[in-house]
Scaffold this active site. Structure first.
Site, PDB file in Angstrom:
ATOM      1  CG  HIS A  81      -2.121  -0.914   1.013  1.00 48.73           C
ATOM      2  ND1 HIS A  81      -2.856  -1.422   2.059  1.00 48.73           N
ATOM      3  CD2 HIS A  81      -2.694  -1.417  -0.125  1.00 48.73           C
ATOM      4  CE1 HIS A  81      -3.832  -2.188   1.581  1.00 48.73           C
ATOM      5  NE2 HIS A  81      -3.749  -2.202   0.262  1.00 48.73           N
ATOM      6  CG  ASP A  93      -0.262   4.001   3.655  1.00 51.36           C
ATOM      7  OD1 ASP A  93      -0.520   3.122   2.822  1.00 51.36           O
ATOM      8  OD2 ASP A  93      -0.589   3.903   4.855  1.00 51.36           O
ATOM      9  CG  HIS A  94       2.827   1.139   4.772  1.00 50.40           C
ATOM     10  ND1 HIS A  94       3.129   0.973   6.111  1.00 50.40           N
ATOM     11  CD2 HIS A  94       1.486   1.382   4.734  1.00 50.40           C
ATOM     12  CE1 HIS A  94       2.036   1.110   6.836  1.00 50.40           C
ATOM     13  NE2 HIS A  94       1.020   1.355   6.021  1.00 50.40           N
ATOM     14  CG  HIS A  99      -3.524  -4.775   5.617  1.00 46.70           C
ATOM     15  ND1 HIS A  99      -4.539  -4.118   6.289  1.00 46.70           N
ATOM     16  CD2 HIS A  99      -3.019  -3.872   4.732  1.00 46.70           C
ATOM     17  CE1 HIS A  99      -4.636  -2.888   5.833  1.00 46.70           C
ATOM     18  NE2 HIS A  99      -3.734  -2.708   4.880  1.00 46.70           N
ATOM     19  CG  ASP A 153      -1.295  -0.769   7.411  1.00 47.97           C
ATOM     20  OD1 ASP A 153      -0.488  -0.231   8.184  1.00 47.97           O
ATOM     21  OD2 ASP A 153      -1.802  -0.185   6.443  1.00 47.97           O
TER      22      ASP A 153
END
EC number: 3.1.26.11
Length: 313
Positions: free
Chosen positions: A64, A66-67, A142, A212
């Site tokens: 994802h 944002d990572h 996740h 996450d």
């Protein structure tokens, strides 16, 4: 030996005022280990005067954006600064292809070796045997494949009480004592006993990063007794249903995980941008697990000073 964690980003999917996407830096002695690399990672490194040239390993939990959206930018900056030392990246299948495509079409030729390790095992695996630390994956739950990471300091040597050390011991036998092994002569007679000559070795320290995930007891054994635990807490408990649907965790749930794992200290982060104030997260979690801290930008934590499980009750 230093074992210190720096928080570079604490926001979840989107950044918000003063909060950036997931990125952490773990300093172990003189080596820097980066954990996730959100968009503003290199800016935050500069802001907090953390030298990116010392980063030797980068661990990406999942794909994802944002990572990991800050990763290629960071690699490019390292290249511009003339880096020659190799860098080791650990991440899920596909990340190596993403990196190579971005470098190819930006016509960026790295002047340093880039080594990529694909993390394909669905269970926990030992992924790095470093002189200072062992690193293991923590399988999380996740929406896509996601790993946390456990950093365990190498076992420490016993300390010798030199006043009690027999004079006839060889260097090899002294090294044996430091490893906690009694020394005998060729006839099986005792030459030196660890319990009589050595002071107890200091406990090795550990840090677990749980990115996450929704709460799943299957990963609890991997974080049992950890000294410092980072656990995502995207929502407050009032949105527990949304947390479950999006495969995330609430502050209350993160605290319950830390308590069940008998962790020493808990850091919470990955806060949803819907929340301007993060203090309610701290209040919610610390009501269950006393030694909880907000993992906000610029904060740092030493992985040491073990807190007893009873003191967190």
């Amino acid at each position: 030996m230093d074992f210190e964690l720096f928080i570079l980003g604490s926001s979840s999917a989107t950044p918000s005022k003063g909060r950036y996407q997931s990125a952490q830096l773990l300093k172990i002695h003189n080596d820097y280990f980066m954990i996730d690399c959100g968009e503003a990672a290199q800016y935050q490194l500069s802001r907090y005067k953390l030298n990116h040239t010392k980063i030797s390993h980068i661990f990406i939990s999942h794909l994802h954006g944002d990572h990991f959206f800050g990763l290629v930018g960071l690699l490019s900056t390292m290249n511009l600064y003339g880096r020659k030392n190799p860098i080791h990246v650990f991440g899920p299948p596909g990340l190596d292809e993403i990196i190579q495509i971005q470098l190819k079409y930006s016509e960026t030729l790295l002047q340093f070796p880039l080594h990529y390790t694909t993390l394909e095992n669905e269970g926990s695996e030992h992924i790095l045997d470093h002189p200072l630390v062992d690193v293991y994956t923590i399988p999380l739950e996740h929406r896509i494949r996601c790993n946390g990471f456990l950093f365990k300091e190498k076992p420490k040597s016993y300390k010798l009480n030199k006043s009690k050390l027999p004079e006839d011991l060889s260097l090899l036998e002294i090294a044996q004592l430091k490893q906690g092994i009694d020394v005998y002569d060729e006839n099986g007679n005792v030459k030196a006993l660890v319990r009589e000559i050595c002071m107890p070795a200091l406990k090795s320290r550990s840090y677990a990063y749980c990115s996450d995930t929704k709460v799943n007891e299957q990963y609890f054994p991997y974080i049992k007794g950890v000294d410092l635990l980072y656990h995502e807490s995207t929502f407050l408990d009032e949105l527990a249903d949304r947390a479950a649907k999006t495969y995330h965790t609430t502050a209350k749930q993160a605290a319950q995980v830390a308590k069940e794992a008998e962790a020493g200290k808990l850091i919470i982060g990955h806060f949803s941008s819907r929340y301007y104030d993060t203090e309610p997260f701290l209040l919610e979690a610390s009501s269950i697990f006393k030694h909880t801290y907000l993992g906000t930008e610029g904060s740092s934590f030493y992985v040491s000073d073990r807190i007893s499980h009873e003191d967190n009750s």
